[in-house]
Design a protein around this motif. Structure first.
Motif, PDB file in Angstrom:
ATOM      1  N   LEU A 187       0.840  -1.185   0.000  1.00 33.60           N
ATOM      2  CA  LEU A 187       0.000   0.000   0.000  1.00 33.60           C
ATOM      3  C   LEU A 187       0.881   1.243   0.000  1.00 33.60           C
ATOM      4  O   LEU A 187       1.883   1.307   0.711  1.00 33.60           O
ATOM      5  CB  LEU A 187      -0.927   0.009   1.210  1.00 33.60           C
ATOM      6  CG  LEU A 187      -1.999  -1.095   1.243  1.00 33.60           C
ATOM      7  CD1 LEU A 187      -2.802  -0.994   2.531  1.00 33.60           C
ATOM      8  CD2 LEU A 187      -2.913  -0.994   0.023  1.00 33.60           C
ATOM      9  N   PRO A 188       0.510   2.262  -0.772  1.00 36.27           N
ATOM     10  CA  PRO A 188       1.366   3.446  -0.909  1.00 36.27           C
ATOM     11  C   PRO A 188       1.246   4.396   0.270  1.00 36.27           C
ATOM     12  O   PRO A 188       0.138   4.681   0.750  1.00 36.27           O
ATOM     13  CB  PRO A 188       0.847   4.097  -2.188  1.00 36.27           C
ATOM     14  CG  PRO A 188      -0.587   3.677  -2.259  1.00 36.27           C
ATOM     15  CD  PRO A 188      -0.646   2.299  -1.660  1.00 36.27           C
ATOM     16  N   GLY A 189       2.369   4.892   0.727  1.00 35.74           N
ATOM     17  CA  GLY A 189       2.364   5.877   1.801  1.00 35.74           C
ATOM     18  C   GLY A 189       1.744   7.189   1.381  1.00 35.74           C
ATOM     19  O   GLY A 189       1.347   8.000   2.224  1.00 35.74           O
ATOM     20  N   ALA A 190       1.619   7.410   0.070  1.00 35.36           N
ATOM     21  CA  ALA A 190       1.032   8.657  -0.424  1.00 35.36           C
ATOM     22  C   ALA A 190      -0.466   8.721  -0.179  1.00 35.36           C
ATOM     23  O   ALA A 190      -1.065   9.795  -0.210  1.00 35.36           O
ATOM     24  CB  ALA A 190       1.315   8.806  -1.915  1.00 35.36           C
ATOM     25  N   SER A 191      -1.092   7.577   0.045  1.00 35.71           N
ATOM     26  CA  SER A 191      -2.539   7.560   0.286  1.00 35.71           C
ATOM     27  C   SER A 191      -2.835   8.021   1.703  1.00 35.71           C
ATOM     28  O   SER A 191      -2.150   7.646   2.660  1.00 35.71           O
ATOM     29  CB  SER A 191      -3.093   6.146   0.087  1.00 35.71           C
ATOM     30  OG  SER A 191      -2.983   5.746  -1.256  1.00 35.71           O
ATOM     31  N   SER A 192      -3.875   8.831   1.841  1.00 29.20           N
ATOM     32  CA  SER A 192      -4.281   9.282   3.169  1.00 29.20           C
ATOM     33  C   SER A 192      -5.008   8.167   3.895  1.00 29.20           C
ATOM     34  O   SER A 192      -5.410   7.155   3.297  1.00 29.20           O
ATOM     35  CB  SER A 192      -5.196  10.500   3.054  1.00 29.20           C
ATOM     36  OG  SER A 192      -6.462  10.129   2.533  1.00 29.20           O
ATOM     37  N   VAL A 193      -5.191   8.337   5.205  1.00 28.29           N
ATOM     38  CA  VAL A 193      -5.929   7.354   5.997  1.00 28.29           C
ATOM     39  C   VAL A 193      -7.346   7.197   5.452  1.00 28.29           C
ATOM     40  O   VAL A 193      -7.870   6.082   5.358  1.00 28.29           O
ATOM     41  CB  VAL A 193      -5.960   7.773   7.478  1.00 28.29           C
ATOM     42  CG1 VAL A 193      -6.924   6.901   8.275  1.00 28.29           C
ATOM     43  CG2 VAL A 193      -4.555   7.677   8.085  1.00 28.29           C
ATOM     44  N   LEU A 194      -7.967   8.299   5.059  1.00 27.92           N
ATOM     45  CA  LEU A 194      -9.338   8.227   4.540  1.00 27.92           C
ATOM     46  C   LEU A 194      -9.398   7.493   3.206  1.00 27.92           C
ATOM     47  O   LEU A 194     -10.342   6.751   2.938  1.00 27.92           O
ATOM     48  CB  LEU A 194      -9.916   9.636   4.393  1.00 27.92           C
ATOM     49  CG  LEU A 194     -11.036  10.004   5.373  1.00 27.92           C
ATOM     50  CD1 LEU A 194     -11.497  11.436   5.157  1.00 27.92           C
ATOM     51  CD2 LEU A 194     -12.208   9.048   5.257  1.00 27.92           C
ATOM     52  N   GLU A 195      -8.394   7.699   2.368  1.00 32.30           N
ATOM     53  CA  GLU A 195      -8.364   6.976   1.090  1.00 32.30           C
ATOM     54  C   GLU A 195      -8.233   5.480   1.335  1.00 32.30           C
ATOM     55  O   GLU A 195      -8.906   4.663   0.681  1.00 32.30           O
ATOM     56  CB  GLU A 195      -7.219   7.499   0.233  1.00 32.30           C
ATOM     57  CG  GLU A 195      -7.501   8.884  -0.339  1.00 32.30           C
ATOM     58  CD  GLU A 195      -6.292   9.549  -0.950  1.00 32.30           C
ATOM     59  OE1 GLU A 195      -6.484  10.424  -1.819  1.00 32.30           O
ATOM     60  OE2 GLU A 195      -5.154   9.209  -0.564  1.00 32.30           O
ATOM     61  N   THR A 196      -7.380   5.100   2.288  1.00 39.77           N
ATOM     62  CA  THR A 196      -7.252   3.682   2.633  1.00 39.77           C
ATOM     63  C   THR A 196      -8.549   3.164   3.243  1.00 39.77           C
ATOM     64  O   THR A 196      -8.968   2.028   2.980  1.00 39.77           O
ATOM     65  CB  THR A 196      -6.079   3.481   3.596  1.00 39.77           C
ATOM     66  OG1 THR A 196      -4.885   3.976   2.992  1.00 39.77           O
ATOM     67  CG2 THR A 196      -5.892   2.005   3.939  1.00 39.77           C
ATOM     68  N   THR A 197      -9.212   3.980   4.041  1.00 40.34           N
ATOM     69  CA  THR A 197     -10.490   3.597   4.643  1.00 40.34           C
ATOM     70  C   THR A 197     -11.525   3.291   3.572  1.00 40.34           C
ATOM     71  O   THR A 197     -12.247   2.276   3.656  1.00 40.34           O
ATOM     72  CB  THR A 197     -11.001   4.737   5.549  1.00 40.34           C
ATOM     73  OG1 THR A 197     -10.106   4.899   6.646  1.00 40.34           O
ATOM     74  CG2 THR A 197     -12.399   4.446   6.063  1.00 40.34           C
ATOM     75  N   ILE A 198     -11.616   4.151   2.562  1.00 45.18           N
ATOM     76  CA  ILE A 198     -12.580   3.919   1.487  1.00 45.18           C
ATOM     77  C   ILE A 198     -12.250   2.620   0.751  1.00 45.18           C
ATOM     78  O   ILE A 198     -13.149   1.850   0.379  1.00 45.18           O
ATOM     79  CB  ILE A 198     -12.608   5.133   0.543  1.00 45.18           C
ATOM     80  CG1 ILE A 198     -13.270   6.313   1.272  1.00 45.18           C
ATOM     81  CG2 ILE A 198     -13.338   4.815  -0.756  1.00 45.18           C
ATOM     82  CD1 ILE A 198     -13.144   7.634   0.560  1.00 45.18           C
ATOM     83  N   ALA A 199     -10.969   2.335   0.564  1.00 40.49           N
ATOM     84  CA  ALA A 199     -10.572   1.072  -0.059  1.00 40.49           C
ATOM     85  C   ALA A 199     -10.945  -0.115   0.832  1.00 40.49           C
ATOM     86  O   ALA A 199     -11.376  -1.167   0.334  1.00 40.49           O
ATOM     87  CB  ALA A 199      -9.074   1.072  -0.339  1.00 40.49           C
ATOM     88  N   TYR A 200     -10.780   0.031   2.145  1.00 38.02           N
ATOM     89  CA  TYR A 200     -11.191  -1.020   3.073  1.00 38.02           C
ATOM     90  C   TYR A 200     -12.679  -1.322   2.911  1.00 38.02           C
ATOM     91  O   TYR A 200     -13.099  -2.486   2.923  1.00 38.02           O
ATOM     92  CB  TYR A 200     -10.915  -0.589   4.515  1.00 38.02           C
ATOM     93  CG  TYR A 200      -9.600  -1.055   5.099  1.00 38.02           C
ATOM     94  CD1 TYR A 200      -9.565  -1.792   6.266  1.00 38.02           C
ATOM     95  CD2 TYR A 200      -8.386  -0.737   4.488  1.00 38.02           C
ATOM     96  CE1 TYR A 200      -8.363  -2.208   6.818  1.00 38.02           C
ATOM     97  CE2 TYR A 200      -7.186  -1.140   5.025  1.00 38.02           C
ATOM     98  CZ  TYR A 200      -7.171  -1.883   6.197  1.00 38.02           C
ATOM     99  OH  TYR A 200      -5.979  -2.294   6.732  1.00 38.02           O
ATOM    100  N   GLU A 201     -13.488  -0.267   2.786  1.00 36.88           N
ATOM    101  CA  GLU A 201     -14.927  -0.481   2.661  1.00 36.88           C
ATOM    102  C   GLU A 201     -15.291  -1.040   1.286  1.00 36.88           C
ATOM    103  O   GLU A 201     -16.260  -1.797   1.161  1.00 36.88           O
ATOM    104  CB  GLU A 201     -15.684   0.818   2.948  1.00 36.88           C
ATOM    105  CG  GLU A 201     -15.572   1.305   4.388  1.00 36.88           C
ATOM    106  CD  GLU A 201     -16.202   0.352   5.406  1.00 36.88           C
ATOM    107  OE1 GLU A 201     -16.900  -0.605   5.008  1.00 36.88           O
ATOM    108  OE2 GLU A 201     -15.991   0.568   6.613  1.00 36.88           O
ATOM    109  N   GLN A 202     -14.520  -0.708   0.262  1.00 35.00           N
ATOM    110  CA  GLN A 202     -14.742  -1.345  -1.040  1.00 35.00           C
ATOM    111  C   GLN A 202     -14.479  -2.840  -0.947  1.00 35.00           C
ATOM    112  O   GLN A 202     -15.219  -3.646  -1.516  1.00 35.00           O
ATOM    113  CB  GLN A 202     -13.854  -0.708  -2.117  1.00 35.00           C
ATOM    114  CG  GLN A 202     -14.148  -1.256  -3.516  1.00 35.00           C
ATOM    115  CD  GLN A 202     -13.317  -0.586  -4.599  1.00 35.00           C
ATOM    116  OE1 GLN A 202     -12.210  -0.102  -4.346  1.00 35.00           O
ATOM    117  NE2 GLN A 202     -13.841  -0.545  -5.815  1.00 35.00           N
ATOM    118  N   VAL A 203     -13.430  -3.215  -0.218  1.00 32.60           N
ATOM    119  CA  VAL A 203     -13.177  -4.636   0.033  1.00 32.60           C
ATOM    120  C   VAL A 203     -14.380  -5.270   0.727  1.00 32.60           C
ATOM    121  O   VAL A 203     -14.870  -6.333   0.318  1.00 32.60           O
ATOM    122  CB  VAL A 203     -11.914  -4.824   0.906  1.00 32.60           C
ATOM    123  CG1 VAL A 203     -11.803  -6.279   1.385  1.00 32.60           C
ATOM    124  CG2 VAL A 203     -10.665  -4.426   0.156  1.00 32.60           C
ATOM    125  N   ALA A 204     -14.857  -4.616   1.787  1.00 30.77           N
ATOM    126  CA  ALA A 204     -15.964  -5.180   2.564  1.00 30.77           C
ATOM    127  C   ALA A 204     -17.195  -5.385   1.695  1.00 30.77           C
ATOM    128  O   ALA A 204     -17.898  -6.406   1.816  1.00 30.77           O
ATOM    129  CB  ALA A 204     -16.283  -4.271   3.751  1.00 30.77           C
TER     130      ALA A 204
END
Length: 399
Positions: free
Chosen positions: A89-106
């Motif tokens: 996972l890229p460090g350039a992504s914000s916590v919120l961007e990673t959160t949205i990806a987490y929810e896309q996974v879910a």
């Protein structure tokens, strides 16, 4: 010919240790990667984290020094695998961007599992949960637009729709109503075991992620939204982990964990679009084949059975990340008003549910509703990403 991991030879355990150079993988490019590559990475991080935590729990219940040492050796390799996967996972992504990806996974992983699940009772559990994760994606997308001034479609790439699901405030239930009946291990299909392990691990990592990143925000609405949804993710872990038969021995659970890792790495190796990431899935699969062999050896020795008695003779069709828009819309149209009562589902609020709602809300509008209100006030409208077709009738955004 179907792939049978019990018949394949992996990398010997003594050859699996990697140095810093090998662990220092190049992360994906957040602006150019396939969104489902990111979803596969997040999924496998959850699976590896579950493998490590399970191994620790097993070791704490084990008196045999030799077994504890073997668990420790495999666990260290699992820890290296987890670092490689999560560091993609890229460090350039914000916590919120990673959160949205987490929810896309879910959303898309749970929807796929629900579609493929052969047990109708388990299928219902996944269908129920996915409508809640779908709503979480919508709430976080509004937060993202409000504080980072960007749209979630840049992350989900229109593969997953962003619109209201079962409203988040309705997810707060009496804890006893989050417990489901487990599958029956002697009659359930092997695929159902893999599904339960996969979704439990995915929800567990989401719960842990929100527990830790929520306080990192300065904006009060962000802190409050992570706190609210973090509590619901705890409910989801309870919901899914209760599907697993508690009568399984430690050796059977270990065997199932290792088999599931083989299944998922094989699945993602077969479906991955990024060649560099696919090479990692293939390498880790070959490591997991050896972990499975060692688990099978311990299962025969300590459980007294052959692995073929509990595992599928070959891997099921690969787990696939793909759009589930039509399936989600059908669920929105038919299951929006469900809640839980005991181990079942009902369409009307009941006394325990109403008591929990009153206690949690404290007479105030919850963060999940306020975040939409606040974004509407700033942006002029709430954020949604609807790709085609009419919006399911009867959906209500607010209380």
């Amino acid at each position: 010919m179907a792939f049978d991991p019990l018949q394949e030879r992996g990398i010997p355990l003594d050859e699996q240790l990697r140095d810093w150079r090998e662990l220092n993988v190049t992360p994906i490019d957040p602006d150019r990667c396939d969104p489902y590559t990111r979803c596969r990475i997040i999924t496998m991080n959850g699976i590896e984290t579950e493998a490590i935590l399970f191994s620790h729990h097993m070791a704490r219940h084990c008196r045999d020094l030799e077994v504890k040492q073997r668990l420790a050796r495999v666990r260290y390799i699992e820890a290296q695998q987890q670092k490689v996967v999560n560091w993609l996972l890229p460090g350039a992504s914000s916590v919120l961007e990673t959160t949205i990806a987490y929810e896309q996974v879910a959303v898309d992983l749970t929807a796929w599992v629900a579609r493929m699940e052969p047990d109708l009772r388990l299928k219902q559990a996944y269908q129920f949960g996915v409508l809640e994760d779908f709503d979480h994606l919508y709430r976080y997308a509004n937060l993202y637009e409000m504080i980072e001034h960007r749209k979630a479609e840049q992350i989900v790439d229109q593969l997953t729709e962003v619109m209201p699901g079962r409203p988040t405030y309705l997810h707060h239930r009496d804890p006893m109503d989050n417990v489901r009946e487990p599958y029956q291990r002697r009659v359930t299909e092997p695929l159902s075991r893999l599904h339960a392990l996969t979704i439990t691990a995915a929800e567990q990592q989401t719960m842990n992620f929100y527990m830790n990143v929520g306080p990192m925000y300065m904006e009060p609405i962000a802190r409050q939204l992570y706190q609210e949804i973090g509590l619901i993710e705890e409910e989801h872990v309870t919901h899914y982990e209760s599907l697993v038969e508690p009568g399984e021995s430690w050796w059977e659970r270990l065997l199932n964990h290792e088999y599931n890792e083989c299944y998922l790495y094989y699945s993602f190796m077969e479906t991955e679009s990024d060649p560099k990431v696919r090479n990692i899935w293939e390498l880790h699969l070959n490591m997991e084949l050896e972990h499975l062999r060692l688990a099978a050896e311990m299962f025969r020795r300590f459980d007294g059975r052959d692995p073929d008695q509990v595992l599928a003779p070959a891997l099921p069709p690969p787990v696939t990340f793909e759009p589930n828009k039509g399936y989600i819309r059908d669920l929105l149209a038919t299951q929006m008003d469900l809640t839980t009562l005991g181990t079942g589902y009902v369409r009307e609020a009941h006394e325990r549910f109403e008591k929990m709602q009153e206690a949690v809300m404290g007479g105030e509008r919850p963060p999940s509703e306020r975040v939409v209100d606040e974004n509407r006030a700033i942006s002029g409208e709430e954020y949604r990403l609807q790709t085609e077709g009419p919006h399911p009738a009867g959906l209500q955004v607010s209380r």
